[in-house]
Design a protein around this motif. Structure first.
Motif, PDB file in Angstrom:
ATOM      1  N   THR A 117      29.983  35.443  36.518  1.00  0.00           N
ATOM      2  CA  THR A 117      30.156  36.246  37.776  1.00  0.00           C
ATOM      3  C   THR A 117      29.046  36.336  38.699  1.00  0.00           C
ATOM      4  O   THR A 117      29.234  36.527  39.769  1.00  0.00           O
ATOM      5  CB  THR A 117      30.331  37.881  37.192  1.00  0.00           C
ATOM      6  N   GLN A 127      29.469  31.827  51.258  1.00  0.00           N
ATOM      7  CA  GLN A 127      30.325  32.967  51.558  1.00  0.00           C
ATOM      8  C   GLN A 127      31.776  32.546  52.093  1.00  0.00           C
ATOM      9  O   GLN A 127      32.810  33.311  51.750  1.00  0.00           O
ATOM     10  CB  GLN A 127      29.746  33.873  52.706  1.00  0.00           C
ATOM     11  N   PHE A 143      38.243  43.098  40.869  1.00  0.00           N
ATOM     12  CA  PHE A 143      38.496  42.566  41.886  1.00  0.00           C
ATOM     13  C   PHE A 143      38.726  43.455  43.140  1.00  0.00           C
ATOM     14  O   PHE A 143      39.067  43.156  44.305  1.00  0.00           O
ATOM     15  CB  PHE A 143      39.572  41.365  41.915  1.00  0.00           C
ATOM     16  N   LEU A 167      33.941  31.227  49.143  1.00  0.00           N
ATOM     17  CA  LEU A 167      34.445  32.294  48.465  1.00  0.00           C
ATOM     18  C   LEU A 167      35.415  33.311  49.051  1.00  0.00           C
ATOM     19  O   LEU A 167      36.458  33.767  48.593  1.00  0.00           O
ATOM     20  CB  LEU A 167      33.153  33.137  47.856  1.00  0.00           C
ATOM     21  N   LEU A 168      35.217  33.544  50.325  1.00  0.00           N
ATOM     22  CA  LEU A 168      36.002  34.306  51.140  1.00  0.00           C
ATOM     23  C   LEU A 168      37.417  33.749  51.262  1.00  0.00           C
ATOM     24  O   LEU A 168      38.587  34.394  51.378  1.00  0.00           O
ATOM     25  CB  LEU A 168      35.652  34.682  52.455  1.00  0.00           C
ATOM     26  N   GLY A 186      37.445  42.497  46.663  1.00  0.00           N
ATOM     27  CA  GLY A 186      38.275  41.633  47.236  1.00  0.00           C
ATOM     28  C   GLY A 186      39.479  41.907  47.989  1.00  0.00           C
ATOM     29  O   GLY A 186      39.705  41.351  49.120  1.00  0.00           O
ATOM     30  N   VAL A 245      43.944  34.176  46.448  1.00  0.00           N
ATOM     31  CA  VAL A 245      44.264  34.750  45.516  1.00  0.00           C
ATOM     32  C   VAL A 245      45.000  36.226  45.660  1.00  0.00           C
ATOM     33  O   VAL A 245      45.910  36.317  45.081  1.00  0.00           O
ATOM     34  CB  VAL A 245      43.065  35.115  44.504  1.00  0.00           C
ATOM     35  N   THR A 246      44.255  36.926  46.459  1.00  0.00           N
ATOM     36  CA  THR A 246      44.918  38.245  46.877  1.00  0.00           C
ATOM     37  C   THR A 246      46.043  38.306  47.696  1.00  0.00           C
ATOM     38  O   THR A 246      47.020  39.060  47.557  1.00  0.00           O
ATOM     39  CB  THR A 246      43.713  39.209  47.746  1.00  0.00           C
ATOM     40  N   PHE A 287      29.277  34.366  41.817  1.00  0.00           N
ATOM     41  CA  PHE A 287      30.239  34.772  42.826  1.00  0.00           C
ATOM     42  C   PHE A 287      29.604  35.991  43.571  1.00  0.00           C
ATOM     43  O   PHE A 287      30.150  36.559  44.628  1.00  0.00           O
ATOM     44  CB  PHE A 287      31.733  35.262  42.232  1.00  0.00           C
ATOM     45  N   TRP A 328      38.709  31.576  49.027  1.00  0.00           N
ATOM     46  CA  TRP A 328      39.183  31.595  47.665  1.00  0.00           C
ATOM     47  C   TRP A 328      39.871  33.175  47.668  1.00  0.00           C
ATOM     48  O   TRP A 328      41.039  33.234  47.028  1.00  0.00           O
ATOM     49  CB  TRP A 328      38.249  31.272  46.650  1.00  0.00           C
ATOM     50  N   ASN A 329      39.057  34.095  47.847  1.00  0.00           N
ATOM     51  CA  ASN A 329      39.630  35.547  47.584  1.00  0.00           C
ATOM     52  C   ASN A 329      40.955  35.722  48.380  1.00  0.00           C
ATOM     53  O   ASN A 329      41.794  36.288  48.101  1.00  0.00           O
ATOM     54  CB  ASN A 329      38.476  36.279  48.173  1.00  0.00           C
ATOM     55  N   ARG A 330      40.845  35.097  49.696  1.00  0.00           N
ATOM     56  CA  ARG A 330      42.034  35.216  50.582  1.00  0.00           C
ATOM     57  C   ARG A 330      43.351  34.595  49.758  1.00  0.00           C
ATOM     58  O   ARG A 330      44.390  35.445  49.810  1.00  0.00           O
ATOM     59  CB  ARG A 330      41.920  34.892  51.881  1.00  0.00           C
TER      60      ARG A 330
END
Length: 223
Positions: free
Chosen positions: A108, A40, A81, A43-44, A84, A50-51, A111, A46-48
């Motif tokens: 998917t 988690q 997404f 992935l969080l 995210g 990207v977004t 993730f 990575w999400n931060r």
């Protein structure tokens, strides 16, 4: 090779090794202090990236609920997404309803599974998934729903919403938190295509909607 050059190279290797060790130690400490599991947390992060960096996402409003308060988060569905984007403004794990085929897909699935998503059928009539959402919300967790039921790839502001959102909140006796996402990237050809698209996204959080006046009336059509 002269002794001086040899010593310089050895020193450079030692410095790089120390830097690498320091980075590893910092990463381990970061993971140890994180309230989330290792998958988690990664992935969080990575999400931060990207977004925030790729899609330059701006968050408006705030998510003002106690950490032990359950809630149903609803939003328009503009791209794959979307969860995210909402995660940027919510410092808690959310359980989203996701089509079963995405949960089982080799790309998917890895993730999605760390966040205990709720597999559901595309028919919109999945009793088991609905009951799971209610249990999560009752126990103080956050659950997420896209009332439109699918990505809105039309020119319409919103697609007709499916019934059930209010029922989940009423049965769990939790508030509804509305969100609106705009400017998100969307590629009809491929989910991965979105990652190659620059964007300027924005997610806006509305105030929690208190439904306590209607508790016990979840089967009332007027409600």
């Amino acid at each position: 090779m002269s002794p001086a050059i040899h010593e310089t190279r050895i020193l450079a290797v030692l410095v790089l090794a120390l830097l690498a060790a320091a980075l590893v130690a910092a990463g381990v400490e970061f993971l140890r202090r994180s309230p989330y599991t290792v998958p988690q947390t990664l992935l969080l992060a990575w999400n931060r990236f990207v977004t925030r960096v790729l899609w330059r996402t701006e968050v408006r409003g705030s998510f003002d609920l106690p950490r032990d308060q359950g809630a149903v988060i609803i939003a328009n569905h503009s791209c794959p997404f979307d969860p995210g984007f909402i995660a940027l403004g919510v410092d808690r794990i959310m359980h989203w309803m996701v089509a079963k085929e995405y949960c089982k897909h080799p790309l998917t699935g890895p993730f999605l599974r760390p966040f205990a998503v709720i597999p559901t059928s595309r028919s919109g009539q999945d009793t088991a998934a609905t009951k799971m959402m209610i249990r999560y919300a009752e126990s103080g967790e956050l659950v997420g729903l896209f009332p439109e039921g699918r990505i809105n790839d039309t020119d319409r502001f919103l697609l007709p919403g499916r019934l059930g959102t209010a029922m989940v909140a009423l049965k769990a006796r939790v508030p509804i938190v509305p969100c609106y996402i705009e400017g998100a990237p969307y590629d009809k050809r491929s989910i991965l295509g979105c990652l190659l698209m620059p964007a300027k996204a924005r997610v806006t959080f509305g105030r929690p909607i208190d439904l306590s006046a209607y508790y016990g009336r979840e089967n009332d059509r007027e409600v």
